[in-house]
Design a protein around this motif. Structure first.
Motif, mmCIF file in Angstrom:
data_model
loop_
_atom_site.group_PDB
_atom_site.id
_atom_site.type_symbol
_atom_site.label_atom_id
_atom_site.label_comp_id
_atom_site.label_asym_id
_atom_site.label_seq_id
_atom_site.Cartn_x
_atom_site.Cartn_y
_atom_site.Cartn_z
ATOM 1 N N PHE A 62 0.820 -1.203 0.000
ATOM 2 C CA PHE A 62 0.000 0.000 0.000
ATOM 3 C C PHE A 62 0.859 1.259 0.000
ATOM 4 O O PHE A 62 1.910 1.305 0.643
ATOM 5 N N GLU A 74 -0.918 6.914 1.227
ATOM 6 C CA GLU A 74 -2.296 7.415 1.106
ATOM 7 C C GLU A 74 -3.304 6.277 1.243
ATOM 8 O O GLU A 74 -4.342 6.419 1.892
ATOM 9 N N ALA A 75 -2.995 5.139 0.630
ATOM 10 C CA ALA A 75 -3.894 3.990 0.717
ATOM 11 C C ALA A 75 -3.957 3.462 2.147
ATOM 12 O O ALA A 75 -5.031 3.075 2.629
ATOM 13 N N ASP A 84 -6.214 5.732 3.999
ATOM 14 C CA ASP A 84 -7.608 5.483 3.619
ATOM 15 C C ASP A 84 -8.144 4.220 4.304
ATOM 16 O O ASP A 84 -9.273 4.203 4.800
#
Length: 82
Positions: free
Chosen positions: A34, A37-38, A41
Motif C-alpha cells: 500500500f 495514502e492507501a 484510507d
C-alpha cells in the motif's frame, strides 16, 4: 421516521463486522504494498466502521457476535452437489 427492526439491525451489524474483519485482514497482509495514502484510507475506513458499529450497538441496545468462519461451515448452508 420508522425505527429499524431487529432483523435490519442484525444485518447492519453483520455488514459492518464483515467490513471490519475484511479490512483488518487486508491491512495485515504484508504482501500488499500500500502507498501511504492507501494505508491512511484503509485506517479511516476501519476507524469509521468501528465507530459506526459502536454507535449502532448503543442505539439498538444489542450486540451481535458472529463466530469466525471455520473450514467446513458451508456444509450447514449448501446442498450436496448432484
Amino acid at each position: 421516521m420508522n425505527k429499524l427492526n431487529p432483523s435490519e439491525v442484525f444485518i447492519i451489524h453483520m455488514a459492518l463486522q464483515s467490513l471490519i474483519d475484511d479490512t483488518e485482514s487486508v491491512c495485515k497482509n504484508a504482501r500488499i504494498p500500500f502507498t501511504p495514502e492507501a494505508r491512511k484510507d484503509m485506517k479511516d475506513i476501519l476507524d469509521n466502521a468501528k465507530s459506526a458499529l459502536k454507535k449502532i450497538t448503543v442505539v439498538s441496545g444489542s450486540t451481535i457476535r458472529m463466530d469466525p468462519y471455520k473450514e467446513g461451515d458451508e456444509a450447514e448452508f449448501l446442498t450436496k452437489q448432484s
